[in-house]
Design a protein around this motif. Sequence first.
Motif, PDB file in Angstrom:
ATOM      1  N   LEU A  87    -130.426   4.481 -17.823  1.00  9.35           N
ATOM      2  CA  LEU A  87    -129.109   4.783 -17.211  1.00  9.35           C
ATOM      3  C   LEU A  87    -128.931   4.604 -15.908  1.00  9.35           C
ATOM      4  O   LEU A  87    -127.939   4.040 -15.340  1.00  9.35           O
ATOM      5  CB  LEU A  87    -129.113   6.559 -17.189  1.00  9.35           C
ATOM      6  CG  LEU A  87    -127.787   7.128 -16.694  1.00  9.35           C
ATOM      7  CD1 LEU A  87    -126.606   6.620 -17.409  1.00  9.35           C
ATOM      8  CD2 LEU A  87    -128.015   8.603 -16.666  1.00  9.35           C
ATOM      9  N   GLU A 128    -122.111   7.739 -16.763  1.00 10.55           N
ATOM     10  CA  GLU A 128    -122.817   9.070 -16.469  1.00 10.55           C
ATOM     11  C   GLU A 128    -122.636  10.066 -17.437  1.00 10.55           C
ATOM     12  O   GLU A 128    -123.514  10.947 -18.061  1.00 10.55           O
ATOM     13  CB  GLU A 128    -122.937   9.631 -15.043  1.00 10.55           C
ATOM     14  CG  GLU A 128    -123.675   8.729 -13.996  1.00 10.55           C
ATOM     15  CD  GLU A 128    -123.507   9.060 -12.538  1.00 10.55           C
ATOM     16  OE1 GLU A 128    -122.325   9.739 -12.384  1.00 10.55           O
ATOM     17  OE2 GLU A 128    -124.249   8.540 -11.963  1.00 10.55           O
ATOM     18  N   ASP A 129    -121.353  10.219 -17.473  1.00 11.31           N
ATOM     19  CA  ASP A 129    -120.999  11.482 -18.554  1.00 11.31           C
ATOM     20  C   ASP A 129    -121.107  11.203 -19.842  1.00 11.31           C
ATOM     21  O   ASP A 129    -121.417  11.999 -20.886  1.00 11.31           O
ATOM     22  CB  ASP A 129    -119.220  11.761 -18.345  1.00 11.31           C
ATOM     23  CG  ASP A 129    -118.970  12.234 -16.838  1.00 11.31           C
ATOM     24  OD1 ASP A 129    -119.928  12.890 -16.443  1.00 11.31           O
ATOM     25  OD2 ASP A 129    -117.683  12.481 -16.573  1.00 11.31           O
ATOM     26  N   THR A 175    -125.910  10.451 -19.813  1.00 14.03           N
ATOM     27  CA  THR A 175    -126.870  11.436 -19.423  1.00 14.03           C
ATOM     28  C   THR A 175    -127.321  12.238 -20.560  1.00 14.03           C
ATOM     29  O   THR A 175    -126.402  12.719 -21.306  1.00 14.03           O
ATOM     30  CB  THR A 175    -126.076  12.173 -18.388  1.00 14.03           C
ATOM     31  OG1 THR A 175    -125.819  11.082 -17.126  1.00 14.03           O
ATOM     32  CG2 THR A 175    -127.360  13.320 -17.741  1.00 14.03           C
ATOM     33  N   GLY A 176    -128.650  12.327 -20.547  1.00 13.13           N
ATOM     34  CA  GLY A 176    -129.334  13.186 -21.718  1.00 13.13           C
ATOM     35  C   GLY A 176    -129.240  12.570 -23.126  1.00 13.13           C
ATOM     36  O   GLY A 176    -129.882  12.921 -23.902  1.00 13.13           O
ATOM     37  N   ARG A 177    -128.732  11.557 -23.369  1.00  5.64           N
ATOM     38  CA  ARG A 177    -128.986  10.579 -24.417  1.00  5.64           C
ATOM     39  C   ARG A 177    -129.649   9.408 -24.343  1.00  5.64           C
ATOM     40  O   ARG A 177    -129.900   8.711 -25.284  1.00  5.64           O
ATOM     41  CB  ARG A 177    -127.270  10.225 -24.869  1.00  5.64           C
ATOM     42  CG  ARG A 177    -126.312  11.498 -25.168  1.00  5.64           C
ATOM     43  CD  ARG A 177    -125.201  10.840 -25.700  1.00  5.64           C
ATOM     44  NE  ARG A 177    -124.322  12.009 -26.015  1.00  5.64           N
ATOM     45  CZ  ARG A 177    -122.820  12.364 -25.968  1.00  5.64           C
ATOM     46  NH1 ARG A 177    -122.504  11.433 -25.107  1.00  5.64           N
ATOM     47  NH2 ARG A 177    -122.424  13.403 -26.164  1.00  5.64           N
ATOM     48  N   SER A 189    -132.660   7.204 -21.688  1.00  7.32           N
ATOM     49  CA  SER A 189    -133.558   7.570 -20.549  1.00  7.32           C
ATOM     50  C   SER A 189    -132.735   7.394 -19.062  1.00  7.32           C
ATOM     51  O   SER A 189    -131.868   6.635 -18.979  1.00  7.32           O
ATOM     52  CB  SER A 189    -134.776   6.730 -20.426  1.00  7.32           C
ATOM     53  OG  SER A 189    -134.393   5.387 -20.419  1.00  7.32           O
ATOM     54  N   ASP A 190    -133.347   7.829 -18.113  1.00  7.42           N
ATOM     55  CA  ASP A 190    -132.905   7.796 -16.743  1.00  7.42           C
ATOM     56  C   ASP A 190    -132.994   6.434 -16.362  1.00  7.42           C
ATOM     57  O   ASP A 190    -132.307   5.907 -15.385  1.00  7.42           O
ATOM     58  CB  ASP A 190    -133.771   8.763 -15.684  1.00  7.42           C
ATOM     59  CG  ASP A 190    -133.442  10.186 -16.061  1.00  7.42           C
ATOM     60  OD1 ASP A 190    -132.409  10.373 -16.741  1.00  7.42           O
ATOM     61  OD2 ASP A 190    -134.278  11.033 -15.640  1.00  7.42           O
ATOM     62  N   LYS A 238    -118.804   7.355 -13.230  1.00  7.43           N
ATOM     63  CA  LYS A 238    -118.738   8.586 -14.036  1.00  7.43           C
ATOM     64  C   LYS A 238    -118.607   8.597 -15.323  1.00  7.43           C
ATOM     65  O   LYS A 238    -119.220   9.357 -16.007  1.00  7.43           O
ATOM     66  CB  LYS A 238    -117.435   9.463 -13.225  1.00  7.43           C
ATOM     67  CG  LYS A 238    -117.281  10.749 -13.769  1.00  7.43           C
ATOM     68  CD  LYS A 238    -116.539  11.742 -13.002  1.00  7.43           C
ATOM     69  CE  LYS A 238    -116.141  12.965 -13.411  1.00  7.43           C
ATOM     70  NZ  LYS A 238    -117.440  13.653 -14.013  1.00  7.43           N
TER      71      LYS A 238
END
Length: 179
Positions: A74, A62-63, A66-68, A70-71, A59
């Motif tokens: 991540l 991810e927190d 995420t969005g910072r 690439s998938d 978590k």
Amino acid sequence: MAKQVDTTYGNALFELGCEENRLDELFEEVNAFIGIIDENEELIKLLNHPQVNKEDKKKIVEDTFTGRISDDLLGLLVTVVDKGHIINIREILMHFIRLVKKEKNIGEASVTSAIDLSDEQKSNIEKRLLETTSYNEIETTYTVDKSLIGGLVIRIEDRVVDSSIRTKLDKLSKTLANA
């Protein structure tokens, strides 16, 4: 074991980058991410702490990212955290970088001199290194070691070219001692 972890995950990220034709993009992202983790050692310590459970660690990742990032990167981080190998993340990413450099024929050289070199001298050295190697591109790091007296010591992979005055004096001294 750590070496196997590095290669397994590094190879997986490399293969993913090749499959998705995103090797250049991932290469840049991974280089930037290494800088981030180098500046934030506490994050890796937290993610490796035995009293923090895996779900909380995932978590946090991810927190935080995420969005910072690439998938793909991540996903790698979450997987590495889940498998308990986050302590190896830097080595995993460095393995990926070595694979990309090998794929793109990018060499690394270390040049040590007795004095600071000018930009023109550095440019000439890099040009000469490209002419004498099979690399398409070369990344060069420069250091100063006043004990060399003069000349250069150039290292590329396992090859060393030592034209320093210190080495020449040492050889001369040995020759004279043996005479």
